[in-house]
Each structure stands twice: as structure tokens, then as C-alpha cells.
Enzyme design. Structure first.
Site, mmCIF file in Angstrom:
data_model
loop_
_atom_site.group_PDB
_atom_site.id
_atom_site.type_symbol
_atom_site.label_atom_id
_atom_site.label_comp_id
_atom_site.label_asym_id
_atom_site.label_seq_id
_atom_site.Cartn_x
_atom_site.Cartn_y
_atom_site.Cartn_z
ATOM 1 N N GLU A 128 -34.238 23.363 -48.551
ATOM 2 C CA GLU A 128 -35.002 24.279 -47.715
ATOM 3 C C GLU A 128 -34.102 25.357 -47.140
ATOM 4 O O GLU A 128 -32.915 25.144 -46.932
ATOM 5 C CB GLU A 128 -35.674 23.493 -46.583
ATOM 6 C CG GLU A 128 -36.847 22.705 -47.107
ATOM 7 C CD GLU A 128 -37.256 21.573 -46.184
ATOM 8 O OE1 GLU A 128 -36.614 21.395 -45.136
ATOM 9 O OE2 GLU A 128 -38.211 20.877 -46.544
ATOM 10 N N CYS A 141 -31.072 30.282 -42.017
ATOM 11 C CA CYS A 141 -30.393 28.986 -42.017
ATOM 12 C C CYS A 141 -30.325 28.494 -43.457
ATOM 13 O O CYS A 141 -31.349 28.270 -44.092
ATOM 14 C CB CYS A 141 -31.187 28.044 -41.123
ATOM 15 S SG CYS A 141 -30.487 26.412 -41.026
ATOM 16 N N CYS A 148 -26.951 15.001 -47.927
ATOM 17 C CA CYS A 148 -25.692 15.174 -47.197
ATOM 18 C C CYS A 148 -24.778 14.001 -47.469
ATOM 19 O O CYS A 148 -25.225 12.889 -47.712
ATOM 20 C CB CYS A 148 -25.950 15.298 -45.701
ATOM 21 S SG CYS A 148 -24.440 15.626 -44.770
ATOM 22 N N CYS A 152 -25.199 11.030 -39.907
ATOM 23 C CA CYS A 152 -25.331 11.155 -38.458
ATOM 24 C C CYS A 152 -26.681 10.543 -38.038
ATOM 25 O O CYS A 152 -27.699 10.808 -38.685
ATOM 26 C CB CYS A 152 -25.236 12.613 -38.041
ATOM 27 S SG CYS A 152 -23.697 13.378 -38.604
ATOM 28 N N CYS A 155 -29.907 12.763 -37.422
ATOM 29 C CA CYS A 155 -30.221 13.834 -38.381
ATOM 30 C C CYS A 155 -31.081 13.319 -39.524
ATOM 31 O O CYS A 155 -30.737 12.333 -40.185
ATOM 32 C CB CYS A 155 -28.918 14.420 -38.915
ATOM 33 S SG CYS A 155 -29.183 15.647 -40.203
ATOM 34 N N CYS A 387 -33.668 22.239 -36.530
ATOM 35 C CA CYS A 387 -32.415 21.606 -36.948
ATOM 36 C C CYS A 387 -32.595 20.144 -37.294
ATOM 37 O O CYS A 387 -33.268 19.406 -36.604
ATOM 38 C CB CYS A 387 -31.415 21.637 -35.809
ATOM 39 S SG CYS A 387 -31.075 23.255 -35.263
HETATM 40 N N1 SAH Z 1 -23.672 19.370 -41.590
HETATM 41 C C1 SAH Z 1 -23.419 20.426 -40.696
HETATM 42 C C2 SAH Z 1 -24.462 21.520 -40.735
HETATM 43 C C3 SAH Z 1 -25.904 21.103 -40.835
HETATM 44 S S1 SAH Z 1 -26.650 20.366 -39.424
HETATM 45 C C4 SAH Z 1 -23.251 19.904 -39.290
HETATM 46 O O1 SAH Z 1 -23.532 18.728 -39.055
HETATM 47 O O2 SAH Z 1 -22.787 20.657 -38.443
HETATM 48 C C5 SAH Z 1 -26.851 21.740 -38.286
HETATM 49 C C6 SAH Z 1 -26.900 21.326 -36.825
HETATM 50 O O3 SAH Z 1 -28.127 20.650 -36.498
HETATM 51 C C7 SAH Z 1 -25.772 20.351 -36.435
HETATM 52 O O4 SAH Z 1 -25.223 20.696 -35.193
HETATM 53 C C8 SAH Z 1 -26.515 19.075 -36.348
HETATM 54 O O5 SAH Z 1 -25.809 18.163 -35.583
HETATM 55 C C9 SAH Z 1 -27.828 19.498 -35.741
HETATM 56 N N2 SAH Z 1 -28.898 18.519 -35.884
HETATM 57 C C10 SAH Z 1 -29.079 17.632 -36.871
HETATM 58 N N3 SAH Z 1 -30.184 16.901 -36.659
HETATM 59 C C11 SAH Z 1 -30.729 17.321 -35.511
HETATM 60 C C12 SAH Z 1 -31.901 16.967 -34.774
HETATM 61 N N4 SAH Z 1 -32.748 16.037 -35.210
HETATM 62 N N5 SAH Z 1 -32.162 17.641 -33.639
HETATM 63 C C13 SAH Z 1 -31.341 18.618 -33.228
HETATM 64 N N6 SAH Z 1 -30.234 19.000 -33.875
HETATM 65 C C14 SAH Z 1 -29.918 18.361 -35.007
HETATM 66 FE FE1 SF4 Z 2 -25.010 15.832 -42.572
HETATM 67 FE FE2 SF4 Z 2 -26.943 15.973 -40.790
HETATM 68 FE FE3 SF4 Z 2 -24.577 14.968 -40.084
HETATM 69 FE FE4 SF4 Z 2 -24.825 17.621 -40.568
HETATM 70 S S1 SF4 Z 2 -25.801 16.474 -38.916
HETATM 71 S S2 SF4 Z 2 -23.188 16.226 -41.293
HETATM 72 S S3 SF4 Z 2 -26.372 17.584 -42.214
HETATM 73 S S4 SF4 Z 2 -25.982 14.077 -41.597
#
Ligand code: SAH
Ligand code: SF4
Length: 412
Positions: A128, A141, A148, A152, A155, A387
Site C-alpha cells: 500500500e 507514505c 516486514c 513490533c 504494528c 501508521c
Molecule cells: N519500519 C519502519 C517504518 C515503517 S513503520 C519503522 O518501524 O520505523 C512507520 C511508523 O509507524 C513507525 O514509527 C512505527 O513504529 C509506527 N507504527 C506502527 N504501527 C503503529 C500503530 N498501530 N499505531 C501507530 N503507529 C504505528
Molecule cells: Fe516493521 Fe512495523 Fe516494526 Fe516498522 S513498526 S519495523 S514496519 S514491524
């Protein structure tokens, strides 16, 4: 990629770092989208364009590809008919295929893009790409991987296995798709209802590598793509308006500054290693001290070019006032911005978003320490574009889950 994924998984207990399942295979007629000048010169050489003409031909192709955004070789009127025909035989100008477009009530647009799988008989992949218009700018974005490498806990993308890295062409292609769909090339008309966010008349003014994937685990493709995007004779989005977000791949942070020279965002989310080990498992490999050391040494870091620290607000997990105080202590001396992100819930998530009151109190501490602490309001919630909610349609939400999410967004 020089990182030994197997070794990493073996030595760090509880740490999961997925290896890509697939690789990209060039189709019979590859696309020129995303090619650098050097790559275009090689392609022209293979077509028999004499060395003496190549530089001039590359300039022409560059202009048609990245300034004009043409989708057919026929439109390249300054290129001779013969060369256009030869180009057509060997190459395309294809972008990732748009399989769905959703437009949120707040103007956010999300495109579901189809990318080929390694085996032509198997299902293609989807990523996306999200466009977020705001007053004075429009941010795109962009995704760097299908799925990935990391897991995390907050996420949605992290729950998906890593399928493959995107190529530089597929990364540049996302920007080209957005500009195609927004009528953002010279001489084009925007779609009905779309409001151009800037006086200069451009829709896409900023890029954030914050879609699916960990950009620093697909470093070379991300670098090559962003250098094409930032080239000031082409798409020309300045490096100061491009941000790469990382969960903390320490060895590639310095390279990002050196070899790309864009802005850096770091997904910090916790101020203690024990908590960050849980939330961002990559912390077990690169703990907070190592991460902040890499940030302090980030090439080009100045007060005018700060690192953004992202901090997702998770109820009862990382949102206490003592966390806020520890956060400002931790970042002391680093030219930083702090981005507090309200957690965006998704079905099956184990976390909840902090209460607004808690977020406000937290941001007051951060603000009191001299940081502007804008709370990034989730956008496009009705289309699941916020995000961490980028997850391809392969695992689509049911209509009921979507409704539940919409209801949540409305009761805020
Ligand atoms: N992998 C990279 C970039 C993609 S995620 C990273 O982790 O930085 C982009 C941002 O969205 C990151 O700061 C991530 O921690 C945040 N993010 C992921 N899941 C989220 C959620 N459910 N609510 C709010 N922010 C989130
Ligand atoms: Fe991967 Fe989501 Fe963690 Fe970013 S926040 S490193 S996209 S698992």
C-alpha cells in the site's frame, strides 16, 4: 544485504528476524521506471546507441520519465521514432499496477499496488501507498518491503511474514503512481474534488518511508530509489523533504546519512531496554544506547536538520509522566524532534491507545523541555491508512472489522 539473518536469530533469544521468502525476477520487458542515469546509459548501450550520443539520450529519457511522467514511449517526442520503437520492444514504462484506490473523507488516498511474485504461477503480492494532504504540503507514505522483517508488537505490518524486498523501480514507481492518480505531472488536471495543497501547484511535496517494511533492511534499493526521487532535474523532491523511518537498524543509520543524505526518523517508543526489547524486538540486537550513539553521529545532523523520534502512545505501557521525563533526558544533546503518535488499533492488537488526557500531559512534559511535540493525528482511519495499519489485501479485514474500526475512529 550484508546482515547474517540466520546468525542473528540464533544468538539473540526471543528475537525474530524473518528472511525474505522470495526475490524479484525481471520480466521479459523490464520497466525503465526507477532507473538511474548510469542504468539508462547501459540500457541504451545495449540497444546500440553510440557512446557519443548516450549522454544526450539519457538526458532526454530522464526528462520524459521523471519530469513529464509519460506512460508511453510514443509521447517522447524529442526522441527519434526509430529509437522509440527499439525502446518499446525491449522495455516498458510500467509502474506497479493499481488494484484499488480508496479516498478517505479527510482527503487521504490509499492505493493498493500489485507487485509480481517470484513465480509467475503464484499469487502476486500487494503493498500500500498512502497520500496525506495537509495545508501547504502533501505527504506520500511509501513502502519498502512486502511485509516486514521485524515483529513490533503494536504494528499490523509486523504480523505479516516478509515476502520480499521491493526494487528501486517499485519504490520510485509508488511516487509515480501517486502523481499519475493525482494528475500531478505538468499539464495534467487533478481529479475532481482534489484540492492542490500548495501554491506551487504540486500534490506530492514530501516523502516518508513509513509504509510497509523496514527501509534500512532494504538499504540499497531504498538508496537508489531516493537518489532518483531527489534528483533536481527529475522528480526533484528535496532531500530535506524525504524522511526514512527506521526501527533502529544501527549499522545502516550512518550509511543513510552518508549515501542518501535524507532526514532520519527513529521509532523509539520506549525509554528502557527491557520495555523496548518487548515492543521493538530489534532492540535486543541494537539496544537504546547503540541506537542513540548512531543518532548522535548521524551525518549532517544540525539544529536545522533534526532527527525525529517517533513515540507511539500505548495505554499503561509507555505513557507515564516518568516515561516522558526519561524521554527528554535520554534525548538531551541530540538535535531532535519528538513525534507522539496515538496508537492506531487493529483487530487482534494487544495494545490500546493512551487516553487523550494522558497524551496531553505527556506532551506537556516534552513541550516543557523545549521540544515542539505535535501529536500526529491519525489520518484516513476510515480506509485503514494510518501508521502501522498497512497490510495488503491478502489478509483483508472483514466488513465487520472495518465497521468496528470506523466506529472507534468516530468515538474519539
Ligand atoms: N519500519 C519502519 C517504518 C515503517 S513503520 C519503522 O518501524 O520505523 C512507520 C511508523 O509507524 C513507525 O514509527 C512505527 O513504529 C509506527 N507504527 C506502527 N504501527 C503503529 C500503530 N498501530 N499505531 C501507530 N503507529 C504505528
Ligand atoms: Fe516493521 Fe512495523 Fe516494526 Fe516498522 S513498526 S519495523 S514496519 S514491524
Amino acid at each position: 544485504m550484508s546482515i547474517d539473518l540466520q546468525a542473528a536469530t540464533a544468538v539473540i533469544p526471543g528475537f525474530v528476524e524473518k528472511a525474505p521468502l522470495e526475490r524479484y525476477v525481471d520480466p521479459d520487458r523490464p520497466s525503465l521506471v526507477g532507473e538511474s542515469r548510469a542504468e539508462l546509459a547501459i540500457a541504451l548501450g545495449e540497444l546500440g546507441v553510440p557512446q557519443s550520443q548516450r549522454k544526450m539520450r539519457v538526458q532526454q529519457l530522464w526528462h520524459w520519465l521523471y519530469v513529464r511522467g509519460v506512460t508511453s514511449f510514443d509521447a517522447m517526442t524529442s526522441v527519434s521514432k526509430e529509437l522509440r520503437a527499439v525502446l518499446e520492444q525491449r522495455f516498458t514504462l510500467a509502474r506497479p499496477k493499481v488494484v484499488a484506490e480508496q479516498i478517505s473523507v479527510d482527503g487521504t488516498r490509499k492505493w493498493l499496488l500489485r507487485l509480481p511474485g517470484e513465480n509467475p504461477n503464484e499469487r502476486p503480492h500487494e503493498v500500500e501507498c498512502v497520500y496525506i494532504p495537509e495545508t501547504g504540503r502533501g505527504t506520500l507514505c511509501v513502502s519498502s518491503q512486502v511485509g516486514c522483517t521485524l515483529t513490533c508488537t503494536f504494528c499490523h505490518t509486523g504480523t505479516q511474514r516478509l515476502v520480499r524486498n521491493l526494487t528501486a523501480g517499485e519504490i520510485v514507481g509508488q511516487i509515480m503512481v501517486a502523481r499519475d492518480r493525482l494528475g500531478d505531472w505538468p499539464g495534467q488536471c487533478p481529479p475532481e474534488g482534489a484540492i492542490v495543497p500548495t501554491d506551487g501547484g504540486r500534490f506530492v511535496t514530501n516523502i516518508v518511508m513509513m509504509g510497509m517494511g523496514e527501509p534500512l533492511y532494504n538499504f540499497e534499493a531504498v538508496r537508489d530509489a531516493l537518489l532518483v526521487v531527489a534528483d533536481n532535474e527529475g522528480i526533484a523532491i528535496s532531500k530535506r523533504k524525504i524522511t526514512v523511518s527506521t526501527s533502529g537498524v544501527v549499522p545502516n543509520i550512518e550509511r543513510t546519512g552518508e549515501e542518501i543524505g535524507v532526514m532520519l526518523a527513529v521509532s523509539l517508543h520506549a525509554v528502557r531496554n527491557d520495555l523496548r526489547d518487548e515492543l521493538v524486538p530489534l532492540n535486543r540486537k541494537y539496544p537504546i544506547e547503540a541506537l542513540l550513539e548512531a543518532c548522535r553521529n548521524y551525518p549532517g545532523l544540525t539544529n536545522a536538520k533534526r532527527i525525529t523520534f517517533e513515540y507511539v502512545m500505548l495505554k499503561g505501557v509507555n505513557d507515564s509522566l516518568s516515561d516522558a521525563k526519561a524521554l527528554v533526558r535520554l534525548l538531551a544533546g541530540i538535535p531532535a524532534k519528538i513525534n507522539l503518535i496515538p496508537f492506531n488499533p487493529w483487530p487482534g492488537a494487544i495494545h490500546e491507545c493512551s487516553d487523550w488526557e494522558t497524551i496531553e500531559k505527556f506532551s506537556e512534559v516534552v513541550f516543557g523541555a523545549g521540544y515542539s511535540a505535535p501529536v500526529r493525528t491519525p489520518r484516513g482511519r476510515d480506509i485503514l491508512a494510518a501508521c502501522g495499519q498497512l497490510k495488503s489485501a491478502t489478509e483483508k479485514l472483514s466488513a465487520r472489522e472495518r465497521m468496528a474500526l470506523r466506529a472507534m475512529a468516530m468515538t474519539e
